[in-house]
Design a protein around this motif. Structure first.
Motif, PDB file in Angstrom:
ATOM      1  N   GLY A 171      -3.233   6.308  -1.771  1.00 17.47           N
ATOM      2  CA  GLY A 171      -4.501   6.643  -1.374  1.00 17.47           C
ATOM      3  C   GLY A 171      -4.112   7.581   0.058  1.00 17.47           C
ATOM      4  O   GLY A 171      -2.825   8.695  -0.398  1.00 17.47           O
ATOM      5  N   ARG A 172      -4.848   8.445   0.682  1.00 19.35           N
ATOM      6  CA  ARG A 172      -4.877   8.801   2.111  1.00 19.35           C
ATOM      7  C   ARG A 172      -4.840   8.669   2.954  1.00 19.35           C
ATOM      8  O   ARG A 172      -5.641   7.537   2.946  1.00 19.35           O
ATOM      9  CB  ARG A 172      -6.034  10.156   1.424  1.00 19.35           C
ATOM     10  CG  ARG A 172      -6.128  10.763   0.055  1.00 19.35           C
ATOM     11  CD  ARG A 172      -7.836  11.518   1.008  1.00 19.35           C
ATOM     12  NE  ARG A 172      -8.336  12.547  -0.872  1.00 19.35           N
ATOM     13  CZ  ARG A 172      -6.778  14.032  -0.624  1.00 19.35           C
ATOM     14  NH1 ARG A 172      -6.645  14.399   0.335  1.00 19.35           N
ATOM     15  NH2 ARG A 172      -7.409  14.434  -1.859  1.00 19.35           N
ATOM     16  N   THR A 173      -4.767   9.259   4.555  1.00 19.83           N
ATOM     17  CA  THR A 173      -3.954   8.305   4.832  1.00 19.83           C
ATOM     18  C   THR A 173      -5.980   8.874   6.205  1.00 19.83           C
ATOM     19  O   THR A 173      -6.641   9.601   5.532  1.00 19.83           O
ATOM     20  CB  THR A 173      -4.055   9.331   6.266  1.00 19.83           C
ATOM     21  OG1 THR A 173      -3.646  10.986   5.802  1.00 19.83           O
ATOM     22  CG2 THR A 173      -1.941   9.494   6.323  1.00 19.83           C
ATOM     23  N   ARG A 174      -6.167   7.652   6.406  1.00 21.26           N
ATOM     24  CA  ARG A 174      -7.597   8.043   7.963  1.00 21.26           C
ATOM     25  C   ARG A 174      -7.105   7.913   8.818  1.00 21.26           C
ATOM     26  O   ARG A 174      -7.625   7.653   9.772  1.00 21.26           O
ATOM     27  CB  ARG A 174      -8.375   6.848   7.141  1.00 21.26           C
ATOM     28  CG  ARG A 174      -8.764   6.640   6.214  1.00 21.26           C
ATOM     29  CD  ARG A 174      -9.444   8.385   4.798  1.00 21.26           C
ATOM     30  NE  ARG A 174     -10.322   8.265   3.535  1.00 21.26           N
ATOM     31  CZ  ARG A 174     -10.017   8.972   3.427  1.00 21.26           C
ATOM     32  NH1 ARG A 174     -10.216  10.477   3.515  1.00 21.26           N
ATOM     33  NH2 ARG A 174     -11.048   9.582   1.807  1.00 21.26           N
ATOM     34  N   PRO A 175      -6.997   9.199   9.726  1.00 19.28           N
ATOM     35  CA  PRO A 175      -6.295   9.472  11.209  1.00 19.28           C
ATOM     36  C   PRO A 175      -7.948   9.545  12.201  1.00 19.28           C
ATOM     37  O   PRO A 175      -7.998   9.317  13.150  1.00 19.28           O
ATOM     38  CB  PRO A 175      -5.393  10.007  11.385  1.00 19.28           C
ATOM     39  CG  PRO A 175      -5.362  11.062  10.322  1.00 19.28           C
ATOM     40  CD  PRO A 175      -6.171  10.413   9.376  1.00 19.28           C
ATOM     41  N   ASP A 233       0.875  -1.224   0.052  1.00 19.62           N
ATOM     42  CA  ASP A 233      -0.366  -0.370   0.235  1.00 19.62           C
ATOM     43  C   ASP A 233       1.044   1.482   0.082  1.00 19.62           C
ATOM     44  O   ASP A 233       1.875   1.235   0.781  1.00 19.62           O
ATOM     45  CB  ASP A 233      -0.750   0.244   1.751  1.00 19.62           C
ATOM     46  CG  ASP A 233      -2.274   0.632   1.094  1.00 19.62           C
ATOM     47  OD1 ASP A 233      -2.843   1.029  -0.316  1.00 19.62           O
ATOM     48  OD2 ASP A 233      -2.693   1.517   2.230  1.00 19.62           O
ATOM     49  N   ALA A 234       0.357   2.495  -0.911  1.00 16.88           N
ATOM     50  CA  ALA A 234       1.130   3.254  -0.748  1.00 16.88           C
ATOM     51  C   ALA A 234      -0.184   4.741  -0.371  1.00 16.88           C
ATOM     52  O   ALA A 234      -0.925   4.559  -0.424  1.00 16.88           O
ATOM     53  CB  ALA A 234       1.370   3.752  -2.231  1.00 16.88           C
ATOM     54  N   PHE A 235      -0.017   5.633   0.390  1.00 13.81           N
ATOM     55  CA  PHE A 235      -0.445   6.450   1.428  1.00 13.81           C
ATOM     56  C   PHE A 235       0.556   8.098   1.235  1.00 13.81           C
ATOM     57  O   PHE A 235       1.730   7.798   1.880  1.00 13.81           O
ATOM     58  CB  PHE A 235      -1.043   5.818   2.466  1.00 13.81           C
ATOM     59  CG  PHE A 235       0.162   5.912   3.014  1.00 13.81           C
ATOM     60  CD1 PHE A 235       0.133   6.323   3.921  1.00 13.81           C
ATOM     61  CD2 PHE A 235       0.630   4.489   3.660  1.00 13.81           C
ATOM     62  CE1 PHE A 235       0.997   6.417   5.482  1.00 13.81           C
ATOM     63  CE2 PHE A 235       1.143   3.933   4.346  1.00 13.81           C
ATOM     64  CZ  PHE A 235       1.538   5.137   5.690  1.00 13.81           C
ATOM     65  N   TRP A 236      -0.534   9.367   1.681  1.00 11.29           N
ATOM     66  CA  TRP A 236      -0.017  10.264   1.370  1.00 11.29           C
ATOM     67  C   TRP A 236       0.052  11.382   2.603  1.00 11.29           C
ATOM     68  O   TRP A 236      -1.078  10.886   2.934  1.00 11.29           O
ATOM     69  CB  TRP A 236      -0.362  11.507   1.101  1.00 11.29           C
ATOM     70  CG  TRP A 236      -0.160  12.723   0.291  1.00 11.29           C
ATOM     71  CD1 TRP A 236       2.183  12.738   0.163  1.00 11.29           C
ATOM     72  CD2 TRP A 236      -0.339  13.771   0.406  1.00 11.29           C
ATOM     73  NE1 TRP A 236       1.941  15.009   0.256  1.00 11.29           N
ATOM     74  CE2 TRP A 236       0.464  14.477   0.632  1.00 11.29           C
ATOM     75  CE3 TRP A 236      -1.959  14.432   1.127  1.00 11.29           C
ATOM     76  CZ2 TRP A 236       0.655  16.488   0.369  1.00 11.29           C
ATOM     77  CZ3 TRP A 236      -2.043  15.000   0.913  1.00 11.29           C
ATOM     78  CH2 TRP A 236      -1.056  16.629   0.836  1.00 11.29           C
ATOM     79  N   ARG A 237       0.977  11.349   3.311  1.00  7.39           N
ATOM     80  CA  ARG A 237       1.204  11.843   4.657  1.00  7.39           C
ATOM     81  C   ARG A 237       1.727  13.578   4.222  1.00  7.39           C
ATOM     82  O   ARG A 237       2.497  13.831   4.578  1.00  7.39           O
ATOM     83  CB  ARG A 237       2.658  11.109   5.327  1.00  7.39           C
ATOM     84  CG  ARG A 237       2.049   9.765   5.897  1.00  7.39           C
ATOM     85  CD  ARG A 237       1.403   9.664   7.396  1.00  7.39           C
ATOM     86  NE  ARG A 237       1.723  11.065   8.314  1.00  7.39           N
ATOM     87  CZ  ARG A 237       2.050   9.947   9.813  1.00  7.39           C
ATOM     88  NH1 ARG A 237       1.717   9.417   9.834  1.00  7.39           N
ATOM     89  NH2 ARG A 237       2.581  11.188  10.665  1.00  7.39           N
ATOM     90  N   GLU A 238       0.412  14.080   4.458  1.00 11.31           N
ATOM     91  CA  GLU A 238       0.523  15.609   4.561  1.00 11.31           C
ATOM     92  C   GLU A 238       1.121  16.287   5.618  1.00 11.31           C
ATOM     93  O   GLU A 238       2.047  16.840   4.671  1.00 11.31           O
ATOM     94  CB  GLU A 238      -1.173  16.232   4.193  1.00 11.31           C
ATOM     95  CG  GLU A 238      -0.726  17.422   4.450  1.00 11.31           C
ATOM     96  CD  GLU A 238      -2.922  17.797   4.261  1.00 11.31           C
ATOM     97  OE1 GLU A 238      -2.873  19.128   4.065  1.00 11.31           O
ATOM     98  OE2 GLU A 238      -2.931  17.749   4.686  1.00 11.31           O
ATOM     99  N   ASP A 239       1.743  16.015   6.640  1.00  8.56           N
ATOM    100  CA  ASP A 239       2.074  16.483   7.559  1.00  8.56           C
ATOM    101  C   ASP A 239       3.782  16.053   7.225  1.00  8.56           C
ATOM    102  O   ASP A 239       4.257  17.558   7.902  1.00  8.56           O
ATOM    103  CB  ASP A 239       1.600  15.739   8.834  1.00  8.56           C
ATOM    104  CG  ASP A 239       1.343  14.429   9.045  1.00  8.56           C
ATOM    105  OD1 ASP A 239       1.313  14.194   7.884  1.00  8.56           O
ATOM    106  OD2 ASP A 239       2.290  13.781   9.939  1.00  8.56           O
ATOM    107  N   ARG A 240       4.118  14.843   6.724  1.00  7.82           N
ATOM    108  CA  ARG A 240       5.789  14.781   6.231  1.00  7.82           C
ATOM    109  C   ARG A 240       5.442  15.458   4.861  1.00  7.82           C
ATOM    110  O   ARG A 240       6.973  15.920   4.648  1.00  7.82           O
ATOM    111  CB  ARG A 240       5.702  13.222   6.597  1.00  7.82           C
ATOM    112  CG  ARG A 240       5.463  12.795   7.614  1.00  7.82           C
ATOM    113  CD  ARG A 240       5.624  11.695   7.935  1.00  7.82           C
ATOM    114  NE  ARG A 240       5.671  10.772   9.787  1.00  7.82           N
ATOM    115  CZ  ARG A 240       6.183  10.178   9.946  1.00  7.82           C
ATOM    116  NH1 ARG A 240       7.112   9.072   9.355  1.00  7.82           N
ATOM    117  NH2 ARG A 240       6.321   9.883  10.868  1.00  7.82           N
TER     118      ARG A 240
END
Length: 373
Positions: free
Chosen positions: A121-125, A47-54
């Motif tokens: 994908g996006r993070t989903r915290p 899986d690959a996802f984008w961490r906006e905060d990083r």
């Protein structure tokens, strides 16, 4: 009112249509049918996802082994833009990082005569932010067991949410899992992950080294979904956690580094129990009451949350046994199992001793449960 439960699928990159395959880890004489069905030769990343905060894309992958060389010679592209990949290898998985100030849609890897790509994908915290969260991985476990596991920990440990990773169950659909969990009152997210789990490999020093999936999924959970959680409990469907005075979530949240590990003990069904067996039937001590491996709760926002999560430990955390708690543990329910690993536990002999407080607790918490239709 039931919490909303969401379902998503992994977006892995598969090498089946390329000339590349991951090398075997087992010697030829150990490659039986079970090994062949469970060893993952074709997943390049899970899986690959984008961490906006990083400002980066994070990629969770199995160990590359021989695939490391062709990857190092390939072009790495985010929406067609070349980027530099940084790899970090752990015992059974890898984490890659790619700079990305804005969220890309696709990750593509182009090698000599081969290429693969998958969505980012996006993070989903948000569903888990500030909450006490159960983290579990399952395949084809009875839906009544799923319900009872979730309900027990909501009532006795103060669990507020669950991240449920389903490893390709074919006995029911991910939506069925979501429905059953929703009935317990927990917020939840179900990840459908129909990729090989990994075999036990005979003939090598570490027979579990080929089980890439589980530790990879735990760190996918850590980095994509649970980094804002108050505390996370790592346990299996057949494990019921107990604690004295306060919950294991509270123990992890209050600990200086955010870590609360504990051991378990087996429990077997009572002599009058009849199939289908449930957690509530497990109050008899086995003839050999040996301890079970460490499980733990961890606070993601503390120091312990920065270590990679593994099944029975935080990888590379030194002196882990110094943190072991005596005021918490778990009951390992022998017959709450499909027998996928070994059928021996399903016939574990019981002793003449039973745990009266546990029997009363199970009757109080789970006795009124109904079987999912």
């Amino acid at each position: 009112m039931a919490e909303t439960v969401s379902v998503t699928e992994l977006t892995p990159a598969d090498l089946s249509e390329t000339p590349l395959l991951r090398d075997h880890m087992a010697p030829p004489e150990a490659r039986d049918a079970r090994y062949e069905a469970n060893y993952d030769r074709t997943t390049l990343w899970y899986d690959a996802f984008w961490r906006e905060d990083r400002g980066e894309v994070m990629v969770i992958a199995p160990l590359l082994l021989n695939l490391a060389r062709p990857l190092s010679q390939a072009r790495i592209l985010l929406d067609g833009r070349p980027v530099r990949l940084r790899r970090r290898r752990f015992q059974r998985h890898e984490i890659w990082r790619l700079p990305a100030p804005a969220r890309p849609e696709r990750l593509r890897v182009e090698g000599q005569g081969w290429a693969v790509e998958a969505a980012v994908g996006r993070t989903r915290p948000e569903r888990f932010a500030g909450r006490n969260v159960l983290l579990t991985i399952s395949r084809n476990n009875d839906l009544q067991w799923v319900r009872d596991y979730a309900l027990f920990h909501r009532k006795t440990q103060g669990a507020e949410a669950i991240l449920f990773i389903d490893n390709g169950s074919d006995a029911y659909a991910p939506g069925d899992i979501a429905r059953v969990i929703g009935e317990t009152g927990l917020a939840a997210h179900v990840i459908s992950a129909p990729v090989p789990y990994g075999p036990v490999i005979r003939g090598i020093s570490n027979p579990h080294r080929g089980k890439f999936f589980r530790s990879a999924m735990m760190n996918l959970a850590r980095l994509r979904y649970l980094y804002g959680a108050r505390a996370v409990l790592n346990s299996d469907i057949d494990e019921l956690i107990w604690s004295e005075g306060r919950s294991v979530f509270d123990m992890a949240a209050a600990h200086p580094i955010g870590f609360a590990p504990f051991r378990g003990r087996w429990r077997v069904p009572g002599p009058d129990a009849e199939p289908p067996l449930r957690h509530a039937d497990h109050f008899v001590l086995p003839e050999q009451n040996v301890s079970c491996p460490i499980k733990y709760a961890v606070a993601p926002g503390r120091l312990a949350g920065r270590f990679n999560w593994d099944v029975h430990r935080l990888e590379r955390l030194p002196f882990k046994h110094r943190f072991l708690r005596q005021d918490a543990g778990y009951w390992h329910c022998a017959a709450v199992s499909t027998g996928w690993k070994s059928g021996v536990r399903l016939t574990m002999p019981g002793s003449d001793d039973f745990d009266a407080p546990l029997k009363a607790l199970l009757e109080d918490v789970l006795g009124g449960g109904r079987a999912p239709s």
